[in-house]
Design an enzyme around this catalytic site. Structure first.
Site, mmCIF file in Angstrom:
data_model
loop_
_atom_site.group_PDB
_atom_site.id
_atom_site.type_symbol
_atom_site.label_atom_id
_atom_site.label_comp_id
_atom_site.label_asym_id
_atom_site.label_seq_id
_atom_site.Cartn_x
_atom_site.Cartn_y
_atom_site.Cartn_z
ATOM 1 N N THR A 230 107.339 56.002 6.261
ATOM 2 C CA THR A 230 107.174 55.732 4.823
ATOM 3 C C THR A 230 106.562 54.361 4.597
ATOM 4 O O THR A 230 105.722 54.178 3.712
ATOM 5 C CB THR A 230 108.526 55.847 4.102
ATOM 6 O OG1 THR A 230 109.099 57.132 4.352
ATOM 7 C CG2 THR A 230 108.355 55.646 2.604
ATOM 8 N N GLU B 54 112.049 62.613 -0.432
ATOM 9 C CA GLU B 54 113.224 61.975 0.158
ATOM 10 C C GLU B 54 113.742 60.826 -0.687
ATOM 11 O O GLU B 54 114.958 60.636 -0.806
ATOM 12 C CB GLU B 54 112.878 61.477 1.567
ATOM 13 C CG GLU B 54 114.072 61.011 2.359
ATOM 14 C CD GLU B 54 113.714 60.713 3.799
ATOM 15 O OE1 GLU B 54 114.566 60.936 4.684
ATOM 16 O OE2 GLU B 54 112.591 60.244 4.050
ATOM 17 N N GLY C 287 104.823 74.890 15.823
ATOM 18 C CA GLY C 287 103.582 74.583 16.511
ATOM 19 C C GLY C 287 102.382 74.766 15.615
ATOM 20 O O GLY C 287 101.293 74.260 15.897
ATOM 21 N N GLU D 279 109.853 71.915 14.503
ATOM 22 C CA GLU D 279 109.997 73.192 13.805
ATOM 23 C C GLU D 279 108.795 74.125 13.846
ATOM 24 O O GLU D 279 108.947 75.304 13.621
ATOM 25 C CB GLU D 279 110.413 72.986 12.335
ATOM 26 C CG GLU D 279 111.843 72.563 12.187
ATOM 27 C CD GLU D 279 112.281 72.504 10.744
ATOM 28 O OE1 GLU D 279 113.383 73.005 10.459
ATOM 29 O OE2 GLU D 279 111.554 71.975 9.904
ATOM 30 N N GLN E 273 108.641 65.041 10.755
ATOM 31 C CA GLN E 273 109.627 64.567 11.718
ATOM 32 C C GLN E 273 109.270 65.072 13.107
ATOM 33 O O GLN E 273 108.607 66.095 13.264
ATOM 34 C CB GLN E 273 111.020 65.089 11.338
ATOM 35 C CG GLN E 273 111.586 64.476 10.080
ATOM 36 C CD GLN E 273 112.191 63.107 10.323
ATOM 37 O OE1 GLN E 273 111.817 62.421 11.275
ATOM 38 N NE2 GLN E 273 113.106 62.696 9.480
#
Length: 516
Positions: free
Chosen positions: A235, A259, A407, A405, A380
């Site tokens: 960030t 976020e 590819g 999470e 992430q």
């Protein structure tokens, strides 16, 4: 992903089959003569199927018998077998659908209804349009029924409706091919524009000189993924970049923060710009010199073309609507999303979270192409980075396989970058070769679809959550600084003791940007 729209969005609604006559006594759009003309042409002309295979599917036909016949033709075409009256009849017989299709006689009659397949593409497009109209009628009927049912949550229904409509539009919109000449002209024009720029860059400047040299600036229609483990400063990096672009180069930038709230983000931006520690900004415990520094430097942010949306759990469909409006009304040229894994694709069904993230990344790439602007999405990394030993071959440096999470993120992105701060893992501040790595941040370009990959050194000042060029901070030209200062009216600036935050950004709440 395509789903059967004869079904309700949820179980427990109206029956699955929607009658021909339940729309106020009106028959849904269809043209049986055109359907039969298309089928007849497909069995007459050798290459007719290759012309319509991307336009039609079995459900495009209104008559169930015609659906069976086209399904047989489709099966023959997929296996590269001859398509004619005899082969279609035999295929229907093998599939057990011959009687449902009307028998051998009807199949033979279809070929006698057309003289040739000269107009098959034109006829096929009309059949496809009729099908699309029926899809929309079913969709609208289901929405109407559920809107009358007070047991449904209206917000959930809106999300599902937006998702289904998005799906319908993407299944039916096709883009025609383009002859190369105008594309060559556009490419030459872009090269000439780049040559006339003082920077020599073809894309948008980030303010980080070595990175801009590597990428030639952020390119239009590119999806850029910037990934890192927590505490690496993702960030902080995009805020430093957004400040450079909006303040120094006057490039309109939009930040979608899933976020942090808009106030938290602005506080981080003030910390970055004014070089005041975050804890002091939160507590308000500033010395007089720091107050003077705050009020002097924060003026640079006023009137900056920087826009923030802090909608939590933003869906890809909401993003699409808001981004379109920001581009249209504010000429936004750069979008930042913090961060990808917090987005959702509500209103659509997925077998796993990985499939949903894959759909989101594909949609972001489509949106970048549609708006013709670069989109940066933070991501992430999984925990495999932490499990590797610092003395292993790759150490703690992130790799493409570490993307979390999905590819598909790597596949869809034009550029994949990682932020790595060795100091975080080597607390001594010295690497194995004895080099001082305090403040060193490595910006790793691991995938670059239109250029080379390399590492770029940057300086990270953790006290101010700020990234700078390794060889010195990017500074505004005196002309740009003067222009920025003169563009705002500071007569109504809040007092340092008032506790107010200046309206230096446009903040969009969920309801502020209506759908188009």
């Amino acid at each position: 992903m395509p789903q059967d729209y004869n079904r309700n969005f949820r179980q427990g609604g109206k029956p699955e089959h929607i009658s021909k006559f339940d729309h106020g006594g009106r028959i849904p759009p269809r043209d049986n003569d055109l359907e039969e003309a298309v089928l007849g042409a497909l069995m007459l002309e050798k290459d007719a199927y290759t012309v319509v295979c991307d336009i039609l599917k079995p459900e495009s036909f209104y008559d169930p018998a015609n659906q069976k016949i086209y399904a047989a033709i489709q099966s023959l075409g997929a296996s590269q077998q001859s398509i004619d009256m005899l082969t279609v009849t035999e295929k229907l017989r093998l599939q057990g659908d011959l009687e449902a299709a009307g028998g051998p006689l009807r199949v033979s009659e279809l070929t006698s209804r057309v003289a040739s397949g000269a107009h098959v593409e034109f006829h096929a497009r009309i059949v496809a349009q009729k099908y699309l109209a029926r899809e929309l009628i079913k969709f609208a009927s289901q929405i109407e029924a559920q809107a009358f049912d007070e047991s449904y949550d209206v917000d959930d229904l809106l999300q599902e409706a937006e998702g289904k409509l998005f799906e319908i539009s993407h299944r039916n919109v096709k883009k025609d091919v383009t002859q190369i000449d105008p594309v060559i002209n556009a490419a030459i024009e872009q090269i000439q524009t780049s040559a006339n720029r003082a920077s020599g860059l073809s894309g948008l400047e980030s303010g980080f000189h070595e990175l801009d040299k590597l990428t030639s600036g952020w390119q239009r229609s590119d999806l850029i993924i910037i990934a890192a483990r927590p505490a690496m400063g993702k960030t902080a990096f995009v805020l430093s970049m957004a400040k450079n672009m909006a303040v120094t180069y006057n490039i309109p930038v939009a930040i979608f923060s899933l976020e942090m709230s808009n106030l938290q983000l602005v506080n981080r931006l003030i910390q970055n710009t004014c070089e005041i520690e975050g804890e002091k900004i939160k507590s308000g415990q500033l010395s007089q010199m720091e107050w003077d520094q705050l009020m002097s430097r924060v003026k640079n942010l006023y009137s900056a073309p920087l826009f923030i949306d802090d909608t939590a759990s933003l869906s890809i469909f909401e993003l699409r609507t808001k981004a379109r409006r920001l581009v249209r009304e504010h000429n936004v040229q750069f979008i930042i999303i913090d961060y990808l894994q917090l987005m959702n694709a509500s209103g659509m069904k997925f077998g796993s979270r990985e499939q949903e993230v894959s759909m989101i990344s594909r949609s972001l790439k489509q949106l970048a192409k549609e708006l013709n602007i670069p989109i940066v999405a933070l991501s992430q990394l999984n925990r495999s980075v932490e499990s590797r030993g610092a003395d292993s071959k790759d150490g703690k440096r992130p790799q493409l396989s570490d993307l979390r999470e999905s590819g598909a993120i790597e596949q869809d992105a034009d550029i994949v970058c990682f932020i790595h701060r060795p100091e975080y893992y080597l607390r001594s501040g010295v690497d194995a070769a004895g080099n001082d790595i305090r403040g060193l941040a490595e910006f790793i370009v691991a995938k670059h679809r239109s250029g080379r990959v390399d590492d770029v050194k940057m300086r990270f000042k953790s006290r101010y959550a700020r990234f700078e060029n390794w060889d010195g901070e990017v500074e505004m030209s005196s002309g740009m600084r003067e222009s920025r200062l003169n563009s705002g009216n500071f007569s109504d600036m809040p007092s340092p003791l008032s506790g107010g935050t200046a309206d230096i950004m446009t903040t969009a709440a969920p309801g502020d940007i209506p759908p188009f």
